[in-house]
Structure formats: structure tokens, C-alpha cells
Write a protein that holds these residues in place. Structure first.
Motif, PDB file in Angstrom:
ATOM      1  N   LEU A  27      28.510  20.206  71.677  1.00 43.36           N
ATOM      2  CA  LEU A  27      29.770  20.747  71.168  1.00 43.36           C
ATOM      3  C   LEU A  27      30.053  20.239  69.758  1.00 43.36           C
ATOM      4  N   LEU A  28      29.774  18.967  69.500  1.00 42.81           N
ATOM      5  CA  LEU A  28      29.942  18.438  68.146  1.00 42.81           C
ATOM      6  C   LEU A  28      29.037  19.186  67.167  1.00 42.81           C
ATOM      7  N   PHE A  29      27.804  19.484  67.600  1.00 43.40           N
ATOM      8  CA  PHE A  29      26.902  20.304  66.790  1.00 43.40           C
ATOM      9  C   PHE A  29      27.536  21.659  66.476  1.00 43.40           C
ATOM     10  N   PHE A  30      28.080  22.296  67.489  1.00 39.43           N
ATOM     11  CA  PHE A  30      28.658  23.626  67.311  1.00 39.43           C
ATOM     12  C   PHE A  30      29.794  23.612  66.288  1.00 39.43           C
ATOM     13  N   VAL A  31      30.729  22.690  66.458  1.00 40.97           N
ATOM     14  CA  VAL A  31      31.882  22.628  65.552  1.00 40.97           C
ATOM     15  C   VAL A  31      31.419  22.356  64.122  1.00 40.97           C
ATOM     16  N   LEU A  32      30.483  21.424  63.974  1.00 41.00           N
ATOM     17  CA  LEU A  32      29.965  21.112  62.651  1.00 41.00           C
ATOM     18  C   LEU A  32      29.223  22.299  62.049  1.00 41.00           C
ATOM     19  N   SER A  33      28.447  22.997  62.851  1.00 43.18           N
ATOM     20  CA  SER A  33      27.693  24.149  62.369  1.00 43.18           C
ATOM     21  C   SER A  33      28.623  25.237  61.848  1.00 43.18           C
ATOM     22  N   GLY A  34      29.656  25.558  62.612  1.00 42.29           N
ATOM     23  CA  GLY A  34      30.613  26.564  62.159  1.00 42.29           C
ATOM     24  C   GLY A  34      31.277  26.165  60.857  1.00 42.29           C
ATOM     25  N   PHE A  35      31.617  24.884  60.739  1.00 39.97           N
ATOM     26  CA  PHE A  35      32.253  24.381  59.523  1.00 39.97           C
ATOM     27  C   PHE A  35      31.323  24.514  58.319  1.00 39.97           C
ATOM     28  N   LEU A  36      30.077  24.062  58.478  1.00 40.29           N
ATOM     29  CA  LEU A  36      29.158  24.035  57.348  1.00 40.29           C
ATOM     30  C   LEU A  36      28.685  25.421  56.932  1.00 40.29           C
ATOM     31  N   ILE A  37      28.327  26.239  57.912  1.00 37.52           N
ATOM     32  CA  ILE A  37      27.849  27.580  57.575  1.00 37.52           C
ATOM     33  C   ILE A  37      28.936  28.365  56.848  1.00 37.52           C
ATOM     34  N   THR A  38      30.160  28.273  57.325  1.00 36.20           N
ATOM     35  CA  THR A  38      31.254  28.983  56.659  1.00 36.20           C
ATOM     36  C   THR A  38      31.497  28.408  55.269  1.00 36.20           C
ATOM     37  N   GLY A  39      31.361  27.092  55.129  1.00 33.58           N
ATOM     38  CA  GLY A  39      31.503  26.485  53.815  1.00 33.58           C
ATOM     39  C   GLY A  39      30.458  26.979  52.827  1.00 33.58           C
ATOM     40  N   VAL A  40      29.214  27.096  53.287  1.00 34.49           N
ATOM     41  CA  VAL A  40      28.146  27.620  52.434  1.00 34.49           C
ATOM     42  C   VAL A  40      28.468  29.040  51.988  1.00 34.49           C
ATOM     43  N   LEU A  41      28.923  29.864  52.926  1.00 36.62           N
ATOM     44  CA  LEU A  41      29.241  31.254  52.605  1.00 36.62           C
ATOM     45  C   LEU A  41      30.425  31.348  51.648  1.00 36.62           C
ATOM     46  N   LEU A  42      31.448  30.537  51.859  1.00 36.63           N
ATOM     47  CA  LEU A  42      32.607  30.552  50.972  1.00 36.63           C
ATOM     48  C   LEU A  42      32.240  30.068  49.575  1.00 36.63           C
ATOM     49  N   ASN A  43      31.357  29.076  49.500  1.00 39.41           N
ATOM     50  CA  ASN A  43      30.887  28.614  48.189  1.00 39.41           C
ATOM     51  C   ASN A  43      30.226  29.745  47.412  1.00 39.41           C
ATOM     52  N   GLU A  44      29.352  30.453  48.095  1.00 39.44           N
ATOM     53  CA  GLU A  44      28.638  31.542  47.432  1.00 39.44           C
ATOM     54  C   GLU A  44      29.599  32.647  47.011  1.00 39.44           C
ATOM     55  N   LYS A  45      30.536  32.963  47.875  1.00 40.60           N
ATOM     56  CA  LYS A  45      31.500  34.017  47.556  1.00 40.60           C
ATOM     57  C   LYS A  45      32.360  33.629  46.364  1.00 40.60           C
ATOM     58  N   ASP A  46      32.736  32.359  46.284  1.00 37.81           N
ATOM     59  CA  ASP A  46      33.557  31.889  45.178  1.00 37.81           C
ATOM     60  C   ASP A  46      32.763  31.859  43.879  1.00 37.81           C
ATOM     61  N   ALA A  47      31.476  31.465  43.959  1.00 38.83           N
ATOM     62  CA  ALA A  47      30.663  31.322  42.757  1.00 38.83           C
ATOM     63  C   ALA A  47      30.197  32.656  42.201  1.00 38.83           C
TER      64      ALA A  47
END
Length: 356
Positions: A45-65
Motif C-alpha cells: 500500500l505504501l508503494f501504491f500511494v507513493l507511485s500515484g504521487f510520483l507518477i502524477t508529479g512527473v506528468l504535472l512537471n512535463e505539462k508545466d514545462a
């Protein structure tokens, strides 16, 4: 939106390391002592929560840049990150099946793992852990399209709505006894578990907004990290049979709180614990360790003698995970970086975590 940028948090390597350590320890306790501590499920479950956080962060970074998200590049990076180590693992399992060293896996289950539907098809122990990888891939197939096409405010509502709807559906199903919990239907099926990843995605979107970030910082700072971790551990060990309906939902909320505290308001103690070199290294090799530990730690039908006895089973799993990382994963991680989104007039989108 504020100028908040996702970056590499070294403590998240330790967070990932703690998660895989919980998986291994939980499997050891169950296989060696018959004690179902639920520690392994908490690690996942800790993996899952972290994965959702990081993957979305990567996508938001790209969208912003760049102003947009290249889904083709995103999926290529996912393939380069995950497929090589998985293919080697499945090839090894297939060879062991062919030689008769593994007798409780059907061939179709190898295909289920390969095509990421192991949380719907299959039930054997040697490949049982692939259900979590399947859930993550199903999340990848869905969520990036939302991030690419929705403005931040609507994205925040959508993440919350999906997570809430899935959690409510799961609780209703458990309360009414529609499915046998022990068979894994309400534990593994995507329509009952995707909230575990979506809540991390919600956190990622929320802290990208100045107002929401201030609210969340105030909330997590008001809660002692020692207390919330103790509550999480106590809930995990003792409450599954007492409060089965709300067990996973409460556990998921507690997990996002501990992650939010680590990101938004880390204390010196938290930074010291999760910045520990041992935990960070475990986080680095966590993917390979998660894949291979199952064969040696949680595979009672194999009867491989010393290879399944503690501490040899853990040492072997760690050794293979090290080889997997340095000989396979690290090479493809470096290659993956060359496919990070870029445009002629804008820099490469910053990555929240190199391991993703």
C-alpha cells in the motif's frame, strides 16, 4: 497555480525502501511463523500511494514545462523502466516450471503477469505478487490521459471522486458480503483497489496548488508523525478482522498522511530515518527485490531446502535484486532519461524521482 516544482526527494528512496522491507518481513513472518501481521500488505500500500504521487508529479512537471504531455514518451519510459526486469523474472520462472522446480503455476499465469492482468487472472504463490504490478499498469493506462487533458482544479476533483467512489464501492461490497474477502476479489481487483494509487495522485495534484498545499501542510504538521505511524502500524496488525469494512480505507488514508508529512513538513527525525543509506539503497533496488523475494521467501510449495530458510532466502533475494538493478535496470534507467520529454524552446521536464 504556484511555482511549486516536483523534484527528487532523497527521503522518498527511503520511503520506498521501508515499503519493500515491510513486504519481505511480512512474508517472512507468515511463511516462517504462520503469523499474518499484514505487514506485507502495508508495504504494498505504501508503494501504491507513493507511485500515484510520483507518477502524477512527473506528468504535472512535463505539462508545466512544455504545456502538454507526450503520452507516447511517457509509455515508452514506463516500458523501459518496468519491462526488462519483469521479462527476466518471468523467463526464470518459466525455466523453473519447465524443469519441474515450480509445480503450482499454470502457464496462463505467466501470460497474465506479462500482460498485467494478474490481479484478475491467476492465484499461485510464486506469481501472486504480480497483482500489484498489474494494478499499477492499469492505473498508468488510465490516469495520464486525465492529467494530459484536464485543468488542475478539475483534475483535483476527479482524483478525489475516483478514489472515493472505489473506496465506497469496496466498503459496500465487504459490508454486504458480496465477495469472499480472503479470495482477494475486494483486495486485488482494480475496481476495488485503484483508490490506493489515486489517493497518492490526489496528493500530488493538491500540493501543486498553493491554497491546497497550505491547508495540507497545516493538517499534517498538526499531527505528530510518531503518533500517526504508531496508529498506522496498530491498525494494520490488529484491525483487519475487527473492522473489515473500513480496514483498507482507513489504512489508505493513514498512508497518505505519513507521505504528506514527509513531503510537506519533514522533521529532522523523519529526514534522518528516511535518509538512512540502507533504506535508500533498499529503495533503489526495491523493484528487483520485490520481484525475486517471492520465490525464496513466500513460496512454500517449492521445497528448495536451504534456499528457503532464513537468512539464506533473504540473502539470495537481495543478491539477485542487486544484479537485477546494476546489470539490467540501471542501464535502462539511463536510456529512459534520453526519452524524457523536451521541446526545442523549453528544457527537459524535471523528473520527480529518477527511479520512476
Amino acid at each position: 497555480m504556484s511555482e511549486f516544482k516536483f523534484r527528487h526527494y532523497p527521503e522518498l528512496d527511503g520511503f520506498r525502501g521501508l515499503a519493500v522491507l515491510m513486504v519481505v518481513v511480512g512474508h517472512l513472518l507468515f511463511f516462517s511463523l504462520g503469523f499474518d501481521s499484514q505487514m506485507a500488505s502495508l508495504g504494498v500500500l505504501l508503494f501504491f500511494v507513493l507511485s500515484g504521487f510520483l507518477i502524477t508529479g512527473v506528468l504535472l512537471n512535463e505539462k508545466d514545462a512544455r504545456g502538454r504531455i507526450s503520452l507516447a514518451s511517457f509509455y515508452l519510459r514506463r516500458v523501459l523502466r518496468l519491462a526488462p526486469a519483469l521479462l527476466i523474472f518471468l523467463a526464470a520462472v518459466s525455466a523453473l516450471m519447465y524443469c519441474g522446480a515450480i509445480v503450482d503455476v499454470h502457464w496462463y499465469e505467466v501470460g497474465a503477469g506479462l500482460f498485467y492482468v494478474a490481479n484478475i487472472v491467476g492465484h499461485s504463490l510464486p506469481l501472486g505478487h504480480l497483482w500489484s504490478l498489474s494494478l499499477e499498469e492499469q492505473f498508468y493506462a488510465m490516469w495520464p490521459w486525465f492529467v494530459a487533458r484536464m485543468p488542475a482544479r478539475r483534475l483535483l476533483f476527479t482524483a478525489a471522486a475516483i478514489a472515493s467512489a472505489v473506496a465506497i464501492a469496496r466498503m459496500i461490497a465487504i459490508w454486504n458480503g458480496w465477495f469472499a474477502y480472503n479470495l482477494g476479489i475486494v483486495y486485488r481487483r482494480p475496481w476495488f483497489r485503484i483508490d490506493s494509487i489515486m489517493i497518492g495522485s490526489w496528493l500530488s495534484v493538491a500540493i501543486s496548488d498553493a491554497i491546497w498545499r497550505a491547508r495540507l501542510t497545516w493538517i499534517v504538521t498538526a499531527i505528530s508523525p510518531a503518533i500517526v505511524w504508531m496508529v498506522l502500524m496498530a491498525w494494520t496488525v490488529a484491525m483487519r478482522t475487527i473492522f473489515p469494512t473500513a480496514f483498507l480505507t482507513v489504512q489508505t488514508v493513514l498512508c497518505v498522511i505519513v507521505l504528506g508529512r514527509l513531503i510537506l513538513s519533514p522533521t529532522p527525525t523523519l529526514s534522518l530515518i528516511f535518509g538512512n543509506p540502507i533504506l535508500r539503497h533498499l529503495g533503489r533496488i526495491s523493484y528487483g527485490l520485490y520481484l525475486w523475494q517471492q520465490l525464496f521467501v513466500d513460496n512454500p510449495n517449492a521445497h528448495w531446502g536451504a534456499l528457503q530458510r532464513f537468512p539464506i532466502n533473504v540473502i539470495v533475494a537481495l543478491a539477485i535484486a542487486e544484479l537485477s538493478y546494476w546489470l539490467v535496470e540501471a542501464r535502462f534507467l539511463n536510456w529512459k532519461e534520453s526519452f524524457s520529454a523536451r521541446s526545442p524552446d523549453k528544457p527537459r521536464a524535471p523528473i520527480a524521482d529518477k527511479q520512476f
